[in-house]
Each structure stands twice: as structure tokens, then as C-alpha cells.
Motif scaffolding. Structure first.
Motif, PDB file in Angstrom:
ATOM      1  N   LYS A  19       0.828  -1.224   0.000  1.00 55.02           N
ATOM      2  CA  LYS A  19       0.000   0.000   0.000  1.00 55.02           C
ATOM      3  C   LYS A  19       0.854   1.264   0.000  1.00 55.02           C
ATOM      4  N   CYS A  20       2.167   1.107  -0.029  1.00 52.98           N
ATOM      5  CA  CYS A  20       3.057   2.255   0.186  1.00 52.98           C
ATOM      6  C   CYS A  20       2.917   3.335  -0.888  1.00 52.98           C
ATOM      7  N   GLN A  21       2.878   4.568  -0.413  1.00 46.87           N
ATOM      8  CA  GLN A  21       2.806   5.741  -1.307  1.00 46.87           C
ATOM      9  C   GLN A  21       3.921   6.728  -0.940  1.00 46.87           C
ATOM     10  N   LYS A  22       4.984   6.241  -0.339  1.00 44.81           N
ATOM     11  CA  LYS A  22       5.983   7.159   0.221  1.00 44.81           C
ATOM     12  C   LYS A  22       6.884   7.834  -0.809  1.00 44.81           C
ATOM     13  N   CYS A  23       6.882   7.318  -2.051  1.00 48.92           N
ATOM     14  CA  CYS A  23       7.673   8.000  -3.080  1.00 48.92           C
ATOM     15  C   CYS A  23       6.923   7.926  -4.413  1.00 48.92           C
ATOM     16  N   PRO A  24       7.360   8.712  -5.411  1.00 44.75           N
ATOM     17  CA  PRO A  24       6.602   8.787  -6.672  1.00 44.75           C
ATOM     18  C   PRO A  24       6.507   7.464  -7.440  1.00 44.75           C
ATOM     19  N   LEU A  25       7.341   6.489  -7.111  1.00 42.55           N
ATOM     20  CA  LEU A  25       7.292   5.210  -7.838  1.00 42.55           C
ATOM     21  C   LEU A  25       5.974   4.469  -7.609  1.00 42.55           C
ATOM     22  N   ALA A  26       5.254   4.864  -6.557  1.00 40.06           N
ATOM     23  CA  ALA A  26       3.945   4.244  -6.281  1.00 40.06           C
ATOM     24  C   ALA A  26       2.987   4.466  -7.452  1.00 40.06           C
ATOM     25  N   LYS A  27       3.164   5.585  -8.163  1.00 41.45           N
ATOM     26  CA  LYS A  27       2.227   5.931  -9.250  1.00 41.45           C
ATOM     27  C   LYS A  27       2.501   5.129 -10.522  1.00 41.45           C
ATOM     28  N   SER A  28       3.752   4.751 -10.740  1.00 42.21           N
ATOM     29  CA  SER A  28       4.097   4.093 -12.010  1.00 42.21           C
ATOM     30  C   SER A  28       4.214   2.568 -11.895  1.00 42.21           C
ATOM     31  N   ARG A  29       4.250   2.039 -10.684  1.00 45.01           N
ATOM     32  CA  ARG A  29       4.437   0.592 -10.532  1.00 45.01           C
ATOM     33  C   ARG A  29       3.174  -0.172 -10.921  1.00 45.01           C
ATOM     34  N   SER A  30       3.366  -1.435 -11.335  1.00 47.42           N
ATOM     35  CA  SER A  30       2.226  -2.347 -11.497  1.00 47.42           C
ATOM     36  C   SER A  30       1.995  -3.087 -10.193  1.00 47.42           C
ATOM     37  N   LEU A  89      14.965  -0.996  -3.682  1.00 44.68           N
ATOM     38  CA  LEU A  89      13.641  -0.400  -3.925  1.00 44.68           C
ATOM     39  C   LEU A  89      12.624  -1.508  -4.106  1.00 44.68           C
ATOM     40  N   LYS A  90      11.425  -1.269  -3.614  1.00 44.31           N
ATOM     41  CA  LYS A  90      10.359  -2.270  -3.733  1.00 44.31           C
ATOM     42  C   LYS A  90       9.453  -2.000  -4.943  1.00 44.31           C
ATOM     43  N   CYS A  91       9.686  -0.906  -5.657  1.00 42.00           N
ATOM     44  CA  CYS A  91       8.892  -0.582  -6.853  1.00 42.00           C
ATOM     45  C   CYS A  91       9.833  -0.266  -8.015  1.00 42.00           C
ATOM     46  N   ARG A  92       9.376  -0.564  -9.218  1.00 37.17           N
ATOM     47  CA  ARG A  92      10.221  -0.387 -10.401  1.00 37.17           C
ATOM     48  C   ARG A  92      10.330   1.085 -10.811  1.00 37.17           C
ATOM     49  N   ALA A 105      16.021   6.547   0.007  1.00 39.51           N
ATOM     50  CA  ALA A 105      15.840   6.935   1.420  1.00 39.51           C
ATOM     51  C   ALA A 105      14.437   6.566   1.900  1.00 39.51           C
ATOM     52  N   ALA A 106      13.444   6.781   1.044  1.00 36.62           N
ATOM     53  CA  ALA A 106      12.057   6.484   1.437  1.00 36.62           C
ATOM     54  C   ALA A 106      11.851   4.985   1.635  1.00 36.62           C
ATOM     55  N   CYS A 107      12.539   4.180   0.842  1.00 36.05           N
ATOM     56  CA  CYS A 107      12.311   2.731   0.849  1.00 36.05           C
ATOM     57  C   CYS A 107      13.209   1.990   1.847  1.00 36.05           C
ATOM     58  N   GLN A 108      14.300   2.615   2.243  1.00 34.92           N
ATOM     59  CA  GLN A 108      15.300   1.932   3.085  1.00 34.92           C
ATOM     60  C   GLN A 108      14.718   1.312   4.366  1.00 34.92           C
ATOM     61  N   PRO A 109      13.768   1.998   5.045  1.00 34.42           N
ATOM     62  CA  PRO A 109      13.243   1.388   6.289  1.00 34.42           C
ATOM     63  C   PRO A 109      12.648  -0.002   6.090  1.00 34.42           C
ATOM     64  N   TYR A 110      12.076  -0.270   4.919  1.00 31.27           N
ATOM     65  CA  TYR A 110      11.512  -1.607   4.675  1.00 31.27           C
ATOM     66  C   TYR A 110      12.626  -2.657   4.649  1.00 31.27           C
ATOM     67  N   LEU A 111      13.708  -2.310   3.967  1.00 31.44           N
ATOM     68  CA  LEU A 111      14.839  -3.239   3.877  1.00 31.44           C
ATOM     69  C   LEU A 111      15.470  -3.435   5.258  1.00 31.44           C
TER      70      LEU A 111
HETATM   71  S1  SF4 Z   1       9.756   2.344  -3.872  1.00 26.52           S
HETATM   72 FE1  SF4 Z   1       9.522   1.911  -1.699  1.00 26.52          FE
HETATM   73  S2  SF4 Z   1       9.079   3.934  -0.760  1.00 26.52           S
HETATM   74 FE2  SF4 Z   1       8.679   4.100  -2.975  1.00 26.52          FE
HETATM   75  S3  SF4 Z   1       6.480   3.663  -3.159  1.00 26.52           S
HETATM   76 FE3  SF4 Z   1       7.595   1.741  -3.499  1.00 26.52          FE
HETATM   77  S4  SF4 Z   1       7.618   0.755  -1.496  1.00 26.52           S
HETATM   78 FE4  SF4 Z   1       7.116   2.910  -1.150  1.00 26.52          FE
END
Ligand code: SF4
Length: 207
Positions: A19-30, A89-92, A105-111
């Protein structure tokens, strides 16, 4: 931490990432690609970011580079189920561009949480971006590859070339195959060390 607890925490994290929306990659990922594998893994492999196939399937390293990674694991008598595989990164990133610093930086806490839950003996960084994340300012991947580093909290880091980079480059491919074969001995060496003092932030040990 018990296995059941690790499984539960990793599942919660997977849900949060989805559900993450912490960075702009949330908009372009599948799909998000949180990572997968054995919650008790001794080794975590960490690549850069999901590519096209990973973004479509939500599975890390599932394209040609993933097939090569499977072959490399087989060469040391391991399967991907024996290890944990993730990305910085968890999103492409669109068109597989390099990750931006803000995205990392936004994604690092997950890792960080995955590493804390799993508690591996060693982190094997695959490629430049992943290696820079764990060994910032130490040097490029060509200099650092197949050397063992020790860091507080994380314990050991062993950088290798990224399978995607090595896939179509004969020299890199041969180097990665040979470097990979060092992993069992590196693990043995780590286990043989009796609770080493983690006194230095980045303590290079030539292996
Ligand atoms: S790349 Fe990481 S921080 Fe960015 S939206 Fe995906 S999960 Fe969230």
C-alpha cells in the motif's frame, strides 16, 4: 525470534509495502516487489530495483537475471528457497532508470526491517547501487567485489556484480561465477569467528 513470529512480521511488512505511497514510484508501478525467501535465511541477496518482469509478477529476480541467479545458487548447491532475495527499492523505476536518492531513502526502512527480522549471517549486495547503500563512499563495485566487510548491526557484507550486468558480458559473467563459488567458504569463515568485536564501521577484510 521464532519462525512463526518472523513469518508474521514479514507478512505484515509485505502488506504495508503493497500500500506504500511514500515516493513517486507508487504511481508508475504495477506491483510492489517486497522480496521473498526463507525467514531464517543465513544469506540475504539484495539487488537494485525491480525490472519489467518483477514489476509484472511481484517476484524478485524472475527474469533472465533471475534465471542466472538461480544457476549461480545451484553452483553452490543452494536454491532460492534457502536464501532471502530483495531489492533496495520495492517498486520499479520507469524504464529501469537508476534509483533516485529520495526513493532509496524512502524505501530503506523496509529493507532495514527485513534484515532485522531475518537476522542473516551475511548480506550479499548485487551491483553498484545495492553496494553503495551498505558501503557508502568506500569504492566502486569493481574494487569491492568479493571482499568481506564487517559492519555493526548488520554484521557482514559481501558485494558481488549484479547478475543482469554480468549476463551479457563474458568477463563479468566469468568473474561472478568464480566469486559466487567463494560464498560457502565465506560463510564458514564467518561462523568460525567467535562473536567478533564489531568495533569499526567499515572494516575491510581481504578474502
Ligand atoms: S519504492 Fe519503496 S518507498 Fe517508494 S512507493 Fe515503493 S515501497 Fe514505497
Amino acid at each position: 525470534m521464532r519462525l512463526e513470529e518472523k513469518q508474521k512480521k514479514l507478512a505484515q511488512l509485505r502488506q504495508e509495502i503493497s500500500k506504500c505511497q511514500k515516493c513517486p514510484l507508487a504511481k508508475s508501478r504495477s506491483r510492489t516487489v517486497p522480496g521473498e525467501g526463507d525467514p531464517n535465511a543465513q544469506i540475504i541477496f539484495i539487488g537494485e530495483a525491480p525490472g519489467f518482469n518483477e514489476d509484472q509478477q511481484g517476484i524478485p529476480f524472475c527474469g533472465a537475471a533471475g534465471k542466472f541467479l538461480d544457476e549461480l545458487l545451484e553452483s553452490i548447491e543452494m536454491k532460492r528457497q534457502d536464501v532471502f532475495i530483495a531489492n533496495t527499492l520495492k517498486c520499479r523505476p520507469p524504464e529501469n532508470r537508476d534509483p533516485e536518492p529520495e526513493e532509496k531513502a524512502a524505501c530503506q526502512p523496509y529493507l532495514d526491517q527485513q534484515i532485522e527480522i531475518i537476522g542473516p549471517e551475511i548480506i550479499i549486495t548485487l551491483g553498484k547501487h545495492s553496494t553503495e547503500t551498505f558501503l557508502p563512499g568506500v569504492g566502486g563495485i569493481t574494487k569491492l567485489r568479493a571482499k568481506l566487510f564487517r559492519r555493526p548491526g548488520i554484521r557482514y557484507i559481501f558485494p558481488l556484480y549484479h547478475p543482469a550486468a554480468a549476463l551479457h558480458n563474458g568477463n563479468l559473467r566469468d568473474t561472478l561465477i568464480q566469486d559466487f563459488k567463494k560464498i560457502p567458504d565465506v560463510l564458514k569463515k564467518i561462523k568460525a569467528e567467535a562473536k567478533p568485536a564489531l568495533e569499526k564501521e567499515q572494516n575491510l577484510t581481504l578474502f
